[in-house]
Scaffold this motif. Structure first.
Motif, PDB file in Angstrom:
ATOM      1  N   ALA A  28       0.830  -1.205   0.000  1.00 45.81           N
ATOM      2  CA  ALA A  28       0.000   0.000   0.000  1.00 45.81           C
ATOM      3  C   ALA A  28       0.863   1.253   0.000  1.00 45.81           C
ATOM      4  N   ALA A  31       2.353   1.702  -3.544  1.00 49.75           N
ATOM      5  CA  ALA A  31       1.339   2.127  -4.509  1.00 49.75           C
ATOM      6  C   ALA A  31       0.969   3.593  -4.295  1.00 49.75           C
ATOM      7  N   GLN A  32       0.709   3.958  -3.057  1.00 47.56           N
ATOM      8  CA  GLN A  32       0.359   5.345  -2.760  1.00 47.56           C
ATOM      9  C   GLN A  32       1.480   6.289  -3.153  1.00 47.56           C
ATOM     10  N   SER A 135      -5.240   2.274  -1.374  1.00 44.96           N
ATOM     11  CA  SER A 135      -4.109   1.889  -0.522  1.00 44.96           C
ATOM     12  C   SER A 135      -4.492   1.940   0.948  1.00 44.96           C
ATOM     13  N   ALA A 154       1.078   3.702   5.481  1.00 41.92           N
ATOM     14  CA  ALA A 154       0.669   3.598   4.078  1.00 41.92           C
ATOM     15  C   ALA A 154       0.589   4.959   3.403  1.00 41.92           C
TER      16      ALA A 154
END
Length: 418
Positions: A28, A31-32, A135, A154
Motif C-alpha cells: 500500500a 502504490a500510494q 491503498s 501507508a
C-alpha cells in the motif's frame, strides 16, 4: 518502515499472519507513493518546463493538476464499487496501467490541451484506482482492529520528497520527455508489487474493500450526513486546507522563482515539503489523540498561515526550509485528521460514506483554488495577493475548527451525569 513504526503496526494486527500483513502495508505504501509522488511531486517540478515548452500561461499550466484532482474526486465513489466487484488487486492493477500509460503519452503530447486531457483522464482515473483511497483500504483491511498506525505508514508520501530532486536532474540533463518516461517506468515496476495484493486476511468478512464482503447495517444514509451542520463545517474547513496544500505543491517553485530563489534551491525546498509530509502523516495521529481532531486541524491551519507569511517575508534558506517543513507536515496531516474527525462525528460504520461525500463536496475548493491562484498571479503579475488570500483563509479555518472543538466539549460536558 522503522522498527518503532513496524512494531506499532504489528501490534495492531488481530490474529492472522503479521508478516504478511506488514507486506500488505508495504505494498500500500509503494502504490500510494508512486501514485501521489508522480502526480504531485512530479508536477511541482515540471510546471515551469511545461509552461515554456507549450508557451502556456501559469493559470493554464496549473490547471493540469486541478483537473487530475477533479477527476480523482468524481471517480472515487465509483472506485469503491469497483473494489467490491473485482477486488483491490485488479482495481489497483488496472489503475496502475492506466496512470502509467498517461505519463508515457505525456512524453509525446503535441499541445497543452492534450496535456490537460491526459492529466484529467488516465492520470486522474488511475490515481483514484491505485492511489491513497484503495491503498488506505488495503492497509486498514489487514489491521482492522487498530488501523491508525498502518494508515500512517501507508500514507507517508516519501516519493513526493524524492521525485522533485530526481526530476530536476532529469529535466536539466535529458529534458521533460525523459522525466515523463521515468514516471511511466515507475508504474511498470510497481505492477509485480500490486500482483501480490490480497484484499484482507481470510475470514475477515464485512471489511471495506473486500471482494465479497458487505458493510455493517449501521452506516448512516447520505442524506443524514448532508443535513448535519458539522459535516459542512468539516468540509469547508478541511476542504480549504486541502486546496491550500495542492496550491502549495503547484505554485511553490514558481513563487520562489519570483522571489529570486535559484531553481536548485526551490526544488530542494519542494523536496523538504515532501519529506515533511512523511512526518505529518505519522504525527497527526498523536495530535488527534492528544488534543482531538478539531484542535489538530486548527493547528494545521495556523501552521499553514504562519508558513506562508514567513515565505512572503524572507529569502533566508533556513527560514524558508522551516516554513516548507511546516507546509508539508500540515498538508499531509489533513486527510488522516478528516478520517478521525469523521469517525468521531458520525461513527466508524459511516466513515467510508462520510469520506466519499467529503471528497465530492470539497471538489469546488480543490479544483478551483490552484488554477485561480495562477490566474490571479497572471492578472496582477505577482504572488502577493495570492499568498495574502491563502493566509487569511487559513486564519478563518483555524477559528472555525476551534469553535467546532469548543462545541464538541460542551456536548460532552452536558452528556456527563452530575
Amino acid at each position: 518502515m522503522n522498527g518503532m513504526t513496524g512494531a506499532a503496526v504489528a501490534g495492531s494486527a488481530g490474529g492472522g499472519d503479521v508478516g504478511r500483513a506488514r507486506m500488505m502495508v508495504f505494498r500500500a505504501f509503494l502504490a500510494q507513493n508512486v501514485a501521489v509522488g508522480s502526480a504531485f511531486g512530479g508536477f511541482g517540478v515540471s510546471v515551469l518546463p511545461l509552461q515554456q515548452m507549450y508557451g502556456a500561461s501559469r493559470g493554464t499550466t496549473t490547471l493540469a493538476l486541478a483537473l487530475c484532482v477533479l477527476v480523482l474526486g468524481l471517480v472515487s465513489p465509483l472506485v469503491a464499487t469497483l473494489i467490491g466487484r473485482i477486488g483491490l488487486r485488479w482495481t489497483m492493477m488496472i489503475g496502475t496501467l492506466i496512470s502509467g500509460a498517461g505519463y508515457a503519452l505525456l512524453a509525446i503530447a503535441p499541445s497543452m490541451p492534450i496535456v490537460l486531457l491526459l492529466y484529467a483522464l488516465p492520470i486522474g482515473v488511475g490515481l483514484a484506482m491505485f492511489g491513497p483511497f484503495p491503498s488506505s483500504v488495503l492497509a486498514s483491511n489487514w489491521f482492522r482492529h487498530n488501523p491508525g498506525p498502518a494508515l500512517g505508514v501507508a500514507n507517508m508520501p516519501l516519493f513526493v520528497a524524492l521525485l522533485p530532486m530526481v526530476g530536476l536532474i532529469l529535466i536539466r540533463d535529458h529534458g521533460l520527455v525523459a522525466f515523463y518516461l521515468t514516471l511511466a517506468g515507475l508504474h511498470v515496476a510497481l505492477l509485480p508489487i500490486i500482483l501480490g495484493v490480497s484484499d484482507a486476511p481470510e475470514g475477515a468478512a464485512g471489511q471495506p474493500g473486500e471482494g465479497h464482503g458487505h458493510g455493517g447495517g449501521a452506516m448512516a444514509p447520505a442524506r443524514t450526513l448532508l443535513r448535519s451542520p458539522a459535516f459542512w463545517v468539516m468540509c469547508l474547513g478541511a476542504g480549504y486546507l486541502n486546496a491550500v496544500g495542492i496550491t502549495g505543491v503547484s505554485h511553490l517553485v514558481a513563487f520562489l522563482a519570483e522571489r529570486g530563489v535559484a531553481a536548485s534551491a526551490a526544488a530542494g525546498l519542494l523536496s523538504i515539503m515532501g519529506a515533511a509530509a512523511v512526518i505529518g502523516s505519522l504525527a497527526i495521529g498523536f495530535l488527534c489523540g492528544r488534543f482531538g481532531a478539531p484542535i489538530a486541524l486548527a493547528m494545521i491551519a495556523a501552521g499553514l498561515a504562519v508558513s506562508w507569511l514567513a515565505l512572503l517575508g524572507t529569502t533566508s534558506f533556513p527560514l524558508m526550509a522551516l516554513s516548507t517543513l511546516m507546509l508539508g507536515a500540515g498538508g499531509a496531516g489533513v486527510f488522516p485528521a478528516v478520517n478521525m474527525l469523521s469517525a468521531r462525528l458520525f461513527g466508524q460504520a459511516s466513515l467510508a460514506r462520510a469520506i466519499g461525500l467529503f471528497g465530492l463536496v470539497t471538489l469546488p475548493l480543490t479544483f478551483f483554488l490552484p488554477p485561480l491562484a495562477g490566474v490571479l498571479r497572471d492578472m496582477v503579475d505577482g504572488y502577493l495577493p495570492v499568498v495574502m488570500i491563502i493566509i487569511g483563509g487559513c486564519i478563518l479555518m483555524m477559528l472555525i475548527f476551534l469553535a467546532l472543538a469548543r462545541s464538541g466539549r460542551q456536548v460532552n460536558a452536558r452528556a456527563v451525569p452530575v
